[in-house]
Design a protein around this motif. Structure first.
Motif, PDB file in Angstrom:
ATOM      1  N   GLN A 142      10.253 -51.054  44.018  1.00  0.00           N
ATOM      2  CA  GLN A 142      11.354 -52.094  43.478  1.00  0.00           C
ATOM      3  C   GLN A 142      10.956 -52.253  42.074  1.00  0.00           C
ATOM      4  O   GLN A 142       9.930 -53.048  41.718  1.00  0.00           O
ATOM      5  N   PRO A 143      11.614 -51.596  41.049  1.00  0.00           N
ATOM      6  CA  PRO A 143      11.446 -51.686  39.787  1.00  0.00           C
ATOM      7  C   PRO A 143      11.566 -53.176  39.326  1.00  0.00           C
ATOM      8  O   PRO A 143      12.570 -54.013  39.998  1.00  0.00           O
ATOM      9  N   GLN A 144      10.853 -53.803  38.249  1.00  0.00           N
ATOM     10  CA  GLN A 144      11.156 -54.953  37.805  1.00  0.00           C
ATOM     11  C   GLN A 144      12.465 -55.011  36.844  1.00  0.00           C
ATOM     12  O   GLN A 144      12.633 -54.003  36.340  1.00  0.00           O
ATOM     13  N   THR A 145      12.741 -56.086  36.489  1.00  0.00           N
ATOM     14  CA  THR A 145      13.951 -56.347  35.733  1.00  0.00           C
ATOM     15  C   THR A 145      13.422 -56.710  34.288  1.00  0.00           C
ATOM     16  O   THR A 145      12.467 -57.092  34.208  1.00  0.00           O
ATOM     17  N   PRO A 146      14.562 -56.701  33.033  1.00  0.00           N
ATOM     18  CA  PRO A 146      14.026 -57.205  32.185  1.00  0.00           C
ATOM     19  C   PRO A 146      13.588 -58.663  31.971  1.00  0.00           C
ATOM     20  O   PRO A 146      14.052 -59.404  32.772  1.00  0.00           O
ATOM     21  N   GLY A 147      13.009 -59.161  30.993  1.00  0.00           N
ATOM     22  CA  GLY A 147      12.457 -60.665  30.802  1.00  0.00           C
ATOM     23  C   GLY A 147      11.013 -60.697  30.579  1.00  0.00           C
ATOM     24  O   GLY A 147      10.225 -59.757  30.700  1.00  0.00           O
ATOM     25  N   ASN A 148      10.650 -62.037  30.190  1.00  0.00           N
ATOM     26  CA  ASN A 148       9.317 -62.119  30.216  1.00  0.00           C
ATOM     27  C   ASN A 148       8.755 -62.101  31.840  1.00  0.00           C
ATOM     28  O   ASN A 148       9.376 -62.059  32.662  1.00  0.00           O
ATOM     29  N   LEU A 149       7.286 -62.100  31.920  1.00  0.00           N
ATOM     30  CA  LEU A 149       6.694 -62.022  33.129  1.00  0.00           C
ATOM     31  C   LEU A 149       7.197 -63.054  34.325  1.00  0.00           C
ATOM     32  O   LEU A 149       7.397 -62.557  35.370  1.00  0.00           O
ATOM     33  N   GLY A 150       7.283 -64.440  33.898  1.00  0.00           N
ATOM     34  CA  GLY A 150       7.743 -65.497  34.666  1.00  0.00           C
ATOM     35  C   GLY A 150       9.078 -65.040  35.152  1.00  0.00           C
ATOM     36  O   GLY A 150       9.488 -64.961  36.297  1.00  0.00           O
ATOM     37  N   GLU A 151      10.495 -64.475  34.328  1.00  0.00           N
ATOM     38  CA  GLU A 151      11.398 -64.169  34.694  1.00  0.00           C
ATOM     39  C   GLU A 151      11.499 -62.667  35.394  1.00  0.00           C
ATOM     40  O   GLU A 151      12.022 -62.806  36.647  1.00  0.00           O
TER      41      GLU A 151
END
Length: 230
Positions: free
Chosen positions: A85-94
């Motif tokens: 499940q790839p991550q979405t854009p944003g800072n680490l918290g997002e």
């Protein structure tokens, strides 16, 4: 091999590896400034191998979450028994909040998040976390630099966007955010992650007698200065 039968896996938390694909100039730049780009790249590969070793030995469901969607095929290849499940854009918290929502919507009820830079995590740490999740909502394993090396919860995380990621204030801020969201919380001890050159010396000492194959390869790499890339 761990027992991954559906009946057992459904009762256990899901282990989620949040990671980057090792590449020259991508990640661990504080190490690269001291060691150079190529040795840092090799060390990043060895650190990732340690986290993948933990995924492979986890008794329940597992997820690998690369930081970029274009690395889906790579992630599926290095962790073939894990959901990707790839991550979405944003800072680490997002990114963590979005990943948490996606996985819970897919049916994962209890999630344990790790990164790829905490090679001193051992089965006793994971067992302690799993046991604690039977008694409280949320469990953290602190890092000696003030951060965290593991974060686990039976409930969705509160808003993590504004937390002081990559700082010594993170652990306290994360704990306060969880308590503010009325999570029952337990901090299960302390370990360390690899951010600075001094952390490599600490790893050499702490992992000197660790028999796990990926940890042995990491120790060999550290002892040879990160210059043994195949």
């Amino acid at each position: 091999m761990p027992d991954r039968s559906p009946s057992l896996a459904s009762r256990l938390p899901t282990l989620v590896l949040v990671c980057k694909r090792p590449a020259i100039g991508h990640g661990k730049q504080r190490l690269a400034g001291s060691l150079g780009a190529e040795p840092t790249f090799v060390i990043a590969e060895r650190l990732l191998d340690c986290a993948l070793e933990d995924l492979e030995n986890w008794p329940g469901a597992t997820v690998i979450a690369p930081d970029l969607a274009q690395h889906r095929n790579w992630a599926s290849a290095v962790a073939p028994l894990s959901c990707c499940q790839p991550q979405t854009p944003g800072n680490l918290g997002e990114r963590l909040n979005a990943l948490d929502r996606t996985l819970r919507a897919a049916g994962h009820r209890s999630l344990v998040f790790i990164g790829s830079d905490a090679p001193a995590l051992r089965e006793c740490d994971y067992r302690q976390v799993r046991n604690a999740l039977d008694e409280v909502d949320t469990v953290l394993l602190a890092a000696r630099d003030g951060g965290v090396v593991l974060m686990a919860s039976n409930r969705p995380w509160p808003d993590l966007t504004a937390l002081p990621w990559s700082s010594a204030a993170l652990g306290q801020a994360l704990a306060e955010a969880c308590r503010g969201a009325e999570h029952s919380l337990r901090v299960c001890g302390e370990s360390f992650d690899i951010d600075e050159p001094a952390d490599l010396d600490h790893a050499l000492r702490e992992l000197a007698d660790d028999p796990r194959p990926a940890r042995r390869r990491l120790i060999h790499t550290l002892a040879t200065g990160g210059g043994d890339h195949p």
